[in-house]
Design a protein around this motif. Sequence first.
Motif, PDB file in Angstrom:
ATOM      1  N   GLY A  47      -6.739  11.952  -7.938  1.00 20.07           N
ATOM      2  CA  GLY A  47      -7.978  11.952  -7.175  1.00 20.07           C
ATOM      3  C   GLY A  47      -8.046  10.820  -6.175  1.00 20.07           C
ATOM      4  O   GLY A  47      -7.226   9.901  -6.186  1.00 20.07           O
ATOM      5  N   GLU A  48      -9.065  10.924  -5.306  1.00 24.04           N
ATOM      6  CA  GLU A  48      -9.245   9.889  -4.286  1.00 24.04           C
ATOM      7  C   GLU A  48      -9.815   8.624  -4.915  1.00 24.04           C
ATOM      8  O   GLU A  48     -10.329   8.636  -6.028  1.00 24.04           O
ATOM      9  CB  GLU A  48     -10.185  10.386  -3.184  1.00 24.04           C
ATOM     10  CG  GLU A  48      -9.618  11.524  -2.363  1.00 24.04           C
ATOM     11  CD  GLU A  48     -10.552  11.930  -1.241  1.00 24.04           C
ATOM     12  OE1 GLU A  48     -11.088  11.037  -0.564  1.00 24.04           O
ATOM     13  OE2 GLU A  48     -10.748  13.137  -1.045  1.00 24.04           O
ATOM     14  N   GLY A  49      -9.748   7.573  -4.137  1.00 28.32           N
ATOM     15  CA  GLY A  49     -10.302   6.306  -4.589  1.00 28.32           C
ATOM     16  C   GLY A  49      -9.258   5.477  -5.300  1.00 28.32           C
ATOM     17  O   GLY A  49      -8.135   5.930  -5.582  1.00 28.32           O
ATOM     18  N   ASN A  50      -9.644   4.255  -5.593  1.00 27.27           N
ATOM     19  CA  ASN A  50      -8.728   3.353  -6.276  1.00 27.27           C
ATOM     20  C   ASN A  50      -7.404   3.223  -5.526  1.00 27.27           C
ATOM     21  O   ASN A  50      -6.320   3.357  -6.101  1.00 27.27           O
ATOM     22  CB  ASN A  50      -8.468   3.849  -7.700  1.00 27.27           C
ATOM     23  CG  ASN A  50      -8.558   2.684  -8.680  1.00 27.27           C
ATOM     24  OD1 ASN A  50      -8.406   1.530  -8.270  1.00 27.27           O
ATOM     25  ND2 ASN A  50      -8.805   2.984  -9.934  1.00 27.27           N
ATOM     26  N   TRP A  51      -7.518   2.927  -4.278  1.00 26.93           N
ATOM     27  CA  TRP A  51      -6.331   2.936  -3.424  1.00 26.93           C
ATOM     28  C   TRP A  51      -5.375   1.802  -3.768  1.00 26.93           C
ATOM     29  O   TRP A  51      -4.197   1.863  -3.449  1.00 26.93           O
ATOM     30  CB  TRP A  51      -6.771   2.870  -1.958  1.00 26.93           C
ATOM     31  CG  TRP A  51      -7.600   4.049  -1.579  1.00 26.93           C
ATOM     32  CD1 TRP A  51      -8.945   4.073  -1.366  1.00 26.93           C
ATOM     33  CD2 TRP A  51      -7.144   5.391  -1.390  1.00 26.93           C
ATOM     34  NE1 TRP A  51      -9.363   5.334  -1.052  1.00 26.93           N
ATOM     35  CE2 TRP A  51      -8.266   6.174  -1.056  1.00 26.93           C
ATOM     36  CE3 TRP A  51      -5.907   6.026  -1.481  1.00 26.93           C
ATOM     37  CZ2 TRP A  51      -8.189   7.534  -0.807  1.00 26.93           C
ATOM     38  CZ3 TRP A  51      -5.826   7.378  -1.223  1.00 26.93           C
ATOM     39  CH2 TRP A  51      -6.954   8.125  -0.892  1.00 26.93           C
ATOM     40  N   LYS A  52      -5.930   0.797  -4.408  1.00 23.34           N
ATOM     41  CA  LYS A  52      -5.055  -0.283  -4.830  1.00 23.34           C
ATOM     42  C   LYS A  52      -4.014   0.245  -5.833  1.00 23.34           C
ATOM     43  O   LYS A  52      -2.846  -0.151  -5.807  1.00 23.34           O
ATOM     44  CB  LYS A  52      -5.908  -1.389  -5.476  1.00 23.34           C
ATOM     45  CG  LYS A  52      -5.280  -2.755  -5.439  1.00 23.34           C
ATOM     46  CD  LYS A  52      -5.386  -3.404  -4.069  1.00 23.34           C
ATOM     47  CE  LYS A  52      -4.784  -4.793  -4.090  1.00 23.34           C
ATOM     48  NZ  LYS A  52      -4.821  -5.437  -2.772  1.00 23.34           N
ATOM     49  N   LYS A  53      -4.473   1.128  -6.708  1.00 22.17           N
ATOM     50  CA  LYS A  53      -3.553   1.682  -7.698  1.00 22.17           C
ATOM     51  C   LYS A  53      -2.524   2.585  -7.039  1.00 22.17           C
ATOM     52  O   LYS A  53      -1.389   2.688  -7.501  1.00 22.17           O
ATOM     53  CB  LYS A  53      -4.339   2.448  -8.761  1.00 22.17           C
ATOM     54  CG  LYS A  53      -5.069   1.546  -9.735  1.00 22.17           C
ATOM     55  CD  LYS A  53      -5.702   2.353 -10.845  1.00 22.17           C
ATOM     56  CE  LYS A  53      -6.421   1.454 -11.835  1.00 22.17           C
ATOM     57  NZ  LYS A  53      -7.196   2.219 -12.828  1.00 22.17           N
ATOM     58  N   VAL A  54      -2.964   3.245  -5.988  1.00 21.26           N
ATOM     59  CA  VAL A  54      -2.003   4.085  -5.257  1.00 21.26           C
ATOM     60  C   VAL A  54      -0.846   3.217  -4.792  1.00 21.26           C
ATOM     61  O   VAL A  54       0.328   3.536  -4.983  1.00 21.26           O
ATOM     62  CB  VAL A  54      -2.675   4.763  -4.049  1.00 21.26           C
ATOM     63  CG1 VAL A  54      -1.660   5.584  -3.283  1.00 21.26           C
ATOM     64  CG2 VAL A  54      -3.818   5.639  -4.512  1.00 21.26           C
ATOM     65  N   GLN A  55      -1.242   2.103  -4.217  1.00 22.89           N
ATOM     66  CA  GLN A  55      -0.211   1.210  -3.700  1.00 22.89           C
ATOM     67  C   GLN A  55       0.665   0.683  -4.837  1.00 22.89           C
ATOM     68  O   GLN A  55       1.886   0.602  -4.730  1.00 22.89           O
ATOM     69  CB  GLN A  55      -0.868   0.044  -2.970  1.00 22.89           C
ATOM     70  CG  GLN A  55       0.108  -0.977  -2.435  1.00 22.89           C
ATOM     71  CD  GLN A  55      -0.462  -2.383  -2.515  1.00 22.89           C
ATOM     72  OE1 GLN A  55      -1.668  -2.584  -2.600  1.00 22.89           O
ATOM     73  NE2 GLN A  55       0.420  -3.356  -2.496  1.00 22.89           N
ATOM     74  N   LYS A  56       0.012   0.413  -5.960  1.00 24.64           N
ATOM     75  CA  LYS A  56       0.725  -0.260  -7.034  1.00 24.64           C
ATOM     76  C   LYS A  56       1.635   0.686  -7.806  1.00 24.64           C
ATOM     77  O   LYS A  56       2.759   0.337  -8.172  1.00 24.64           O
ATOM     78  CB  LYS A  56      -0.303  -0.901  -7.973  1.00 24.64           C
ATOM     79  CG  LYS A  56       0.250  -2.010  -8.838  1.00 24.64           C
ATOM     80  CD  LYS A  56      -0.893  -2.764  -9.515  1.00 24.64           C
ATOM     81  CE  LYS A  56      -0.357  -3.889 -10.387  1.00 24.64           C
ATOM     82  NZ  LYS A  56      -1.442  -4.613 -11.064  1.00 24.64           N
ATOM     83  N   PHE A  57       1.110   1.889  -8.060  1.00 23.68           N
ATOM     84  CA  PHE A  57       1.825   2.758  -9.002  1.00 23.68           C
ATOM     85  C   PHE A  57       2.501   3.970  -8.381  1.00 23.68           C
ATOM     86  O   PHE A  57       3.351   4.583  -8.997  1.00 23.68           O
ATOM     87  CB  PHE A  57       0.865   3.211 -10.103  1.00 23.68           C
ATOM     88  CG  PHE A  57       0.297   2.067 -10.896  1.00 23.68           C
ATOM     89  CD1 PHE A  57       1.144   1.245 -11.650  1.00 23.68           C
ATOM     90  CD2 PHE A  57      -1.057   1.772 -10.879  1.00 23.68           C
ATOM     91  CE1 PHE A  57       0.630   0.186 -12.381  1.00 23.68           C
ATOM     92  CE2 PHE A  57      -1.566   0.718 -11.599  1.00 23.68           C
ATOM     93  CZ  PHE A  57      -0.730  -0.083 -12.362  1.00 23.68           C
ATOM     94  N   ALA A  58       2.090   4.333  -7.184  1.00 22.19           N
ATOM     95  CA  ALA A  58       2.665   5.567  -6.644  1.00 22.19           C
ATOM     96  C   ALA A  58       4.019   5.321  -5.997  1.00 22.19           C
ATOM     97  O   ALA A  58       4.739   6.259  -5.699  1.00 22.19           O
ATOM     98  CB  ALA A  58       1.709   6.189  -5.637  1.00 22.19           C
ATOM     99  N   GLY A  59       4.317   4.075  -5.768  1.00 20.03           N
ATOM    100  CA  GLY A  59       5.596   3.795  -5.152  1.00 20.03           C
ATOM    101  C   GLY A  59       5.546   3.823  -3.634  1.00 20.03           C
ATOM    102  O   GLY A  59       6.546   4.072  -2.982  1.00 20.03           O
ATOM    103  N   ILE A  60       4.380   3.596  -3.103  1.00 20.05           N
ATOM    104  CA  ILE A  60       4.264   3.493  -1.658  1.00 20.05           C
ATOM    105  C   ILE A  60       4.032   2.041  -1.315  1.00 20.05           C
ATOM    106  O   ILE A  60       3.053   1.441  -1.753  1.00 20.05           O
ATOM    107  CB  ILE A  60       3.094   4.349  -1.126  1.00 20.05           C
ATOM    108  CG1 ILE A  60       3.356   5.816  -1.437  1.00 20.05           C
ATOM    109  CG2 ILE A  60       2.933   4.143   0.361  1.00 20.05           C
ATOM    110  CD1 ILE A  60       2.225   6.719  -1.015  1.00 20.05           C
ATOM    111  N   ASN A  61       4.916   1.482  -0.557  1.00 23.13           N
ATOM    112  CA  ASN A  61       4.801   0.067  -0.236  1.00 23.13           C
ATOM    113  C   ASN A  61       3.902  -0.129   0.976  1.00 23.13           C
ATOM    114  O   ASN A  61       4.309  -0.633   2.014  1.00 23.13           O
ATOM    115  CB  ASN A  61       6.188  -0.522   0.007  1.00 23.13           C
ATOM    116  CG  ASN A  61       6.130  -2.048   0.031  1.00 23.13           C
ATOM    117  OD1 ASN A  61       5.256  -2.639  -0.580  1.00 23.13           O
ATOM    118  ND2 ASN A  61       7.062  -2.645   0.746  1.00 23.13           N
ATOM    119  N   ARG A  62       2.682   0.339   0.809  1.00 29.17           N
ATOM    120  CA  ARG A  62       1.690   0.221   1.870  1.00 29.17           C
ATOM    121  C   ARG A  62       0.443  -0.408   1.280  1.00 29.17           C
ATOM    122  O   ARG A  62       0.191  -0.328   0.072  1.00 29.17           O
ATOM    123  CB  ARG A  62       1.326   1.606   2.402  1.00 29.17           C
ATOM    124  CG  ARG A  62       2.459   2.373   3.019  1.00 29.17           C
ATOM    125  CD  ARG A  62       2.500   2.118   4.505  1.00 29.17           C
ATOM    126  NE  ARG A  62       3.479   2.950   5.178  1.00 29.17           N
ATOM    127  CZ  ARG A  62       3.650   2.934   6.499  1.00 29.17           C
ATOM    128  NH1 ARG A  62       2.903   2.167   7.256  1.00 29.17           N
ATOM    129  NH2 ARG A  62       4.560   3.688   7.060  1.00 29.17           N
TER     130      ARG A  62
END
Length: 433
Positions: A47-62
């Motif tokens: 889901g959307e939100g928590n973009w910090k986790k996206v950066q941390k756990f999804a493997g996107i170095n952004r």
Amino acid sequence: METGVRDNPCPGPVIAPEGGAADKPLKKGSWTSEEDAILVAYVTKHGEGNWKKVQKFAGINRSAKSCRLRWANHLRPNLKKGAFTPEEELTIIELHAQLGNKWARMASQLPGRTDNEIKNYWNSLIRRTMRARTKAAIQICSPEKRLMVHGLKNFQEGDQGLSSSGESECDPSAGNLFNVNMTTDFSDMNGNGDCDVDLQDCLMLAGMRDLPHDYDSAAEIIRTPEMVQLQPISGQRDMVYNMHESAQGMYMDESCICVHADDDLISMNAVDGHGQVGSMHDQPLGQQTVLFPQVSQESSEAMQYYDPDPCYINQHDVQLAQFECYNPNPENLSNIMSCKFDPIISAQTLPYSLDPDSPAQIIPYNPDADNFTLCNSVPKYSDAYLNYGGVIPAVLSSAVSHVERSLPAFFPSWNWNTFQSSGYNWPDLGLPD
DNA sequence: AACGCTCCCAACCGCAGACCG
DNA sequence: CCGGTCTGCGGTTGGGAGCGT
């Protein structure tokens, strides 16, 4: 559009190893399709939100912010791609007239469009329009009036300095508003010491093709401490322009009125900034009322409309505007109050805002408001489009779109033809036939 | 073909407000 | 209440595409 990488210390896709990418320098620049895929997969799952986790756990170095923007502007479902439709363009123009640079709020009313998209569209529209206006003004203006073009051009280009002659100037304190010192270079047509100017040229500069009726084009400029007026020198059938001069520069009122004075009687056709078109015929000089098409006696309110500080009348509840002729002297038409179509300035700066939730609200012109709206092109009205060199003053186009949208609610069978034959006459401003 | 110029737009930046512990 | 974090917003930037010379 995938643009090139800029300021990118580590170009190319940077896919984090298991465990996240937090310890690597964040990538900047354009997104790759691999990164997009990772982001889409992650957001689809979590889901959307928590973009910090996206950066941390999804493997996107952004950065989280970059992820959010990428998703919001390009990857989320139901995004509309491609050019804006004419309907969307009109909506944007109308919304901007109401909201100013509230891109996110505008986007919320345009399904599938993003704030960034709307902002970019608007900014490019401004550039296009400025170019067109500059070009049109230079083509139209006669050489002896060229100093006005100087002013306009420099205003448009944001030049604070202006011409070295000092004949016109762009006041830096005025936020770049166009300001003309009309003390030189204009002929004194009637020898009374005032400087005269061809009103037709002024209106051309304003983006208006012709004067309404058969006006014979001569006007003189009269300066008072409060305002500068373009006053017709002769004629019983005149359009009177009051140009207010203030610290912010020179501007005209936001509406348009044709005044026809015949002996002791006057007539007016008025178009306000939101498409209200009203008329009043053969009334004695003095306080008079202009009726607008949405008049309902029950809900109408009489309002003082003239004012050195232009105000706006909310079209939802106010269908009756009162115009005061504060010096009822038929020999002095300049003293018949007329709210005006603003030529140069309000084409860039709407002098009011509209709050549909606040009925009958009068919102004074706020020169400090960042209500920077613009003329637009209206492909639908190709004649007008061509006549204005691709430019229609903002108020006019706003009026057109507003009338189109609002009148059917009152008159279900409304259309342009019935409107035009209804007796509410638009001045000949190049509106669609 | 090379070059220069303009325009578009994706992405970035700084700021402010909301939220939360 | 306070400080840190997150999110949203609006302004700005700069690379690529397109066009003309």
